[in-house]
Scaffold this motif. Structure first.
Motif, mmCIF file in Angstrom:
data_model
loop_
_atom_site.group_PDB
_atom_site.id
_atom_site.type_symbol
_atom_site.label_atom_id
_atom_site.label_comp_id
_atom_site.label_asym_id
_atom_site.label_seq_id
_atom_site.Cartn_x
_atom_site.Cartn_y
_atom_site.Cartn_z
ATOM 1 N N THR A 32 75.817 43.842 7.057
ATOM 2 C CA THR A 32 74.784 44.012 6.040
ATOM 3 C C THR A 32 73.685 44.994 6.426
ATOM 4 O O THR A 32 72.723 45.164 5.681
ATOM 5 N N ALA A 33 73.815 45.664 7.552
ATOM 6 C CA ALA A 33 72.756 46.573 8.010
ATOM 7 C C ALA A 33 72.477 47.680 7.001
ATOM 8 O O ALA A 33 71.327 48.111 6.831
ATOM 9 N N VAL A 34 73.501 48.143 6.297
ATOM 10 C CA VAL A 34 73.305 49.221 5.333
ATOM 11 C C VAL A 34 72.405 48.765 4.178
ATOM 12 O O VAL A 34 71.621 49.547 3.639
ATOM 13 N N VAL A 35 72.501 47.491 3.797
ATOM 14 C CA VAL A 35 71.639 46.969 2.734
ATOM 15 C C VAL A 35 70.192 46.981 3.196
ATOM 16 O O VAL A 35 69.287 47.411 2.467
ATOM 17 N N ASP A 36 69.961 46.510 4.421
ATOM 18 C CA ASP A 36 68.602 46.490 4.971
ATOM 19 C C ASP A 36 68.014 47.900 5.013
ATOM 20 O O ASP A 36 66.848 48.114 4.658
ATOM 21 N N ASP A 37 68.831 48.871 5.442
ATOM 22 C CA ASP A 37 68.323 50.239 5.550
ATOM 23 C C ASP A 37 68.051 50.849 4.173
ATOM 24 O O ASP A 37 67.061 51.570 3.992
ATOM 25 N N LEU A 38 68.917 50.579 3.208
ATOM 26 C CA LEU A 38 68.695 51.117 1.870
ATOM 27 C C LEU A 38 67.416 50.539 1.262
ATOM 28 O O LEU A 38 66.601 51.279 0.685
ATOM 29 N N LEU A 39 67.225 49.241 1.401
ATOM 30 C CA LEU A 39 66.005 48.628 0.864
ATOM 31 C C LEU A 39 64.767 49.165 1.572
ATOM 32 O O LEU A 39 63.726 49.396 0.935
ATOM 33 N N ALA A 40 64.882 49.389 2.883
ATOM 34 C CA ALA A 40 63.755 49.961 3.629
ATOM 35 C C ALA A 40 63.448 51.373 3.146
ATOM 36 O O ALA A 40 62.279 51.748 2.971
ATOM 37 N N LEU A 41 64.489 52.161 2.913
ATOM 38 C CA LEU A 41 64.291 53.529 2.430
ATOM 39 C C LEU A 41 63.601 53.524 1.069
ATOM 40 O O LEU A 41 62.642 54.275 0.839
ATOM 41 N N LEU A 42 64.074 52.685 0.155
ATOM 42 C CA LEU A 42 63.477 52.632 -1.175
ATOM 43 C C LEU A 42 62.020 52.199 -1.116
ATOM 44 O O LEU A 42 61.208 52.591 -1.958
ATOM 45 N N GLY A 43 61.676 51.415 -0.102
ATOM 46 C CA GLY A 43 60.289 51.007 0.078
ATOM 47 C C GLY A 43 59.362 52.164 0.394
ATOM 48 O O GLY A 43 58.143 52.050 0.215
ATOM 49 N N HIS A 44 59.918 53.277 0.863
ATOM 50 C CA HIS A 44 59.117 54.467 1.161
ATOM 51 C C HIS A 44 58.948 55.378 -0.055
ATOM 52 O O HIS A 44 58.208 56.366 0.010
ATOM 53 N N ILE A 45 59.667 55.077 -1.134
ATOM 54 C CA ILE A 45 59.652 55.949 -2.316
ATOM 55 C C ILE A 45 58.629 55.420 -3.328
ATOM 56 O O ILE A 45 58.802 54.333 -3.879
ATOM 57 N N ARG A 68 70.638 61.110 0.960
ATOM 58 C CA ARG A 68 70.594 62.566 0.761
ATOM 59 C C ARG A 68 69.711 62.922 -0.436
ATOM 60 O O ARG A 68 68.927 63.873 -0.404
ATOM 61 N N TYR A 69 69.846 62.151 -1.488
ATOM 62 C CA TYR A 69 69.084 62.364 -2.721
ATOM 63 C C TYR A 69 67.577 62.229 -2.462
ATOM 64 O O TYR A 69 66.769 62.968 -3.041
ATOM 65 N N MET A 70 67.196 61.295 -1.605
ATOM 66 C CA MET A 70 65.783 61.043 -1.312
ATOM 67 C C MET A 70 65.241 61.941 -0.205
ATOM 68 O O MET A 70 64.036 61.931 0.062
ATOM 69 N N SER A 71 66.087 62.714 0.441
ATOM 70 C CA SER A 71 65.679 63.424 1.657
ATOM 71 C C SER A 71 64.561 64.430 1.407
ATOM 72 O O SER A 71 63.662 64.588 2.240
ATOM 73 N N GLY A 72 64.601 65.125 0.268
ATOM 74 C CA GLY A 72 63.548 66.094 -0.024
ATOM 75 C C GLY A 72 62.195 65.432 -0.189
ATOM 76 O O GLY A 72 61.178 65.920 0.325
ATOM 77 N N TYR A 73 62.180 64.314 -0.894
ATOM 78 C CA TYR A 73 60.925 63.576 -1.087
ATOM 79 C C TYR A 73 60.395 63.063 0.248
ATOM 80 O O TYR A 73 59.205 63.184 0.547
ATOM 81 N N ILE A 74 61.289 62.503 1.057
ATOM 82 C CA ILE A 74 60.874 61.962 2.353
ATOM 83 C C ILE A 74 60.373 63.080 3.265
ATOM 84 O O ILE A 74 59.381 62.919 3.989
ATOM 85 N N ALA A 75 61.021 64.235 3.237
ATOM 86 C CA ALA A 75 60.580 65.365 4.062
ATOM 87 C C ALA A 75 59.160 65.779 3.709
ATOM 88 O O ALA A 75 58.364 66.163 4.580
ATOM 89 N N ALA A 76 58.826 65.693 2.410
ATOM 90 C CA ALA A 76 57.494 66.118 1.962
ATOM 91 C C ALA A 76 56.445 65.029 2.072
ATOM 92 O O ALA A 76 55.267 65.316 2.333
ATOM 93 N N HIS A 77 56.850 63.771 1.906
ATOM 94 C CA HIS A 77 55.863 62.696 1.787
ATOM 95 C C HIS A 77 56.058 61.540 2.766
ATOM 96 O O HIS A 77 55.189 60.667 2.843
ATOM 97 N N GLY A 78 57.165 61.512 3.479
ATOM 98 C CA GLY A 78 57.496 60.334 4.272
ATOM 99 C C GLY A 78 56.923 60.344 5.673
ATOM 100 O O GLY A 78 56.564 61.392 6.220
ATOM 101 N N SER A 79 56.889 59.170 6.258
ATOM 102 C CA SER A 79 56.467 59.009 7.641
ATOM 103 C C SER A 79 57.598 59.428 8.574
ATOM 104 O O SER A 79 58.738 59.682 8.135
#
Length: 297
Positions: A165-178, A136-147
């Motif tokens: 462990t899927a949540v860990v994979d997704d969190l790391l993937a999300l941070l990779g977009h920031i 949620r915290y990253m959603s504004g940035y992703i909306a403006a700059h993300g794929s």
């Protein structure tokens, strides 16, 4: 600055204010972040209390975890208790930051007679809930700059019924977009460059930094860090101080609300110009609130 031999492993530690009787031990987060970024606070707190910092087994200046070696949070807690015994500390207060908050809860529940007070510093006590909050915290940035993939990942993370462990994979993937490093490190009151001055150093070889990856993988593989530690707080009798930054997504609103509603022996101090690192973002206030808590009857 020294090493101590625990269960056959060399653990790096530092002591500040050694002349004082009252002792505080710091559990760093990450997992795998090291105690580097707490040293400035330790120097200040060390004017009135003894402060012990250490790199957890498998992190930076402590021995690396072998690929084939079993390792997890229960072993971490046992190593810390052995450290207390070897350092001849009868009882100490425990301060855990982020993931270190989980470890601090486990340690305080497992070794209650060793803990006089517990400080939870921007703790992540429910990994899945923290990951949803970070999305949620990253959603504004992703909306403006993300794929499109990044936008879909943000939507998924806020509603998917995670298991394993899927949540860990997704969190790391999300941070990779920031790519905004201030945002990626959940900072508010300081820039990333200001944070990096105390959190990192080029004096260590890359091999030492890489140790943290195995440390993290072992903890993920064990799986305990993916559980909710919130109910465990009800089993801890020591007084609890919750320290949190107003803009910190890891220590989510729902976790704060749980502590307020269900843990009567807990009090809260809010840092209104901080994200995930009040000890750096509002350093003087942080020092004072920790000392006030430790020295009150």
């Amino acid at each position: 600055m020294a090493t101590i031999r625990i269960f056959g492993k060399n653990i790096y530690y530092e002591v500040y204010g050694e002349q004082h009787d009252r002792t505080l031990v710091y559990f760093h987060g990450g997992p795998g972040a090291s105690c580097l970024d707490f040293a400035a606070q330790a120097r200040e707190l060390g004017r009135q209390v003894r402060v012990i910092l250490f790199d957890q087994y498998g992190v930076l200046r402590s021995d690396p975890v072998a690929e084939e070696e079993p390792y997890g949070m229960v072993m971490q807690a046992a190593m810390i208790e052995e450290m207390r015994r070897l350092l001849h500390v009868e009882q100490w207060s425990v301060l855990g930051h982020s993931y270190g908050g989980m470890l601090a809860c486990l340690y305080a529940r497992t070794y209650p007679s060793a803990v006089s007070k517990l400080i939870l510093d921007c703790p992540s006590l429910d990994f899945v809930d923290s990951a949803r909050s970070i999305a949620r915290y990253m959603s504004g940035y992703i909306a403006a700059h993300g794929s499109d993939d990044a936008k879909a990942l943000v939507v998924k993370m806020q509603s998917a019924p995670y298991a394993g462990t899927a949540v860990v994979d997704d969190l790391l993937a999300l941070l990779g977009h920031i790519h905004d490093m201030q945002l990626r490190n959940y900072l508010h009151g300081v820039t990333f460059e200001e944070y990096a001055k105390v959190a990192y150093t080029e004096s260590f070889p890359e091999e030492m930094w890489r140790r943290s990856q195995t440390h993290l993988e072992k903890l993920i593989g064990e799986g305990k860090m993916l559980e909710s530690f919130l109910p465990m707080l009800k089993e801890i009798s020591a007084p609890i101080l919750l320290v949190n930054g107003l803009y910190d997504p890891a220590c989510s609103d729902s976790q704060i609300r749980y502590i307020r509603e269900h843990i009567p022996n807990a009090r809260q101090v809010l840092f209104e110009n901080s994200g995930h690192f009040p000890r750096i973002e509002e350093a003087a206030k942080y020092t004072q609130c920790v000392l006030d808590f430790l020295t009150q009857p």
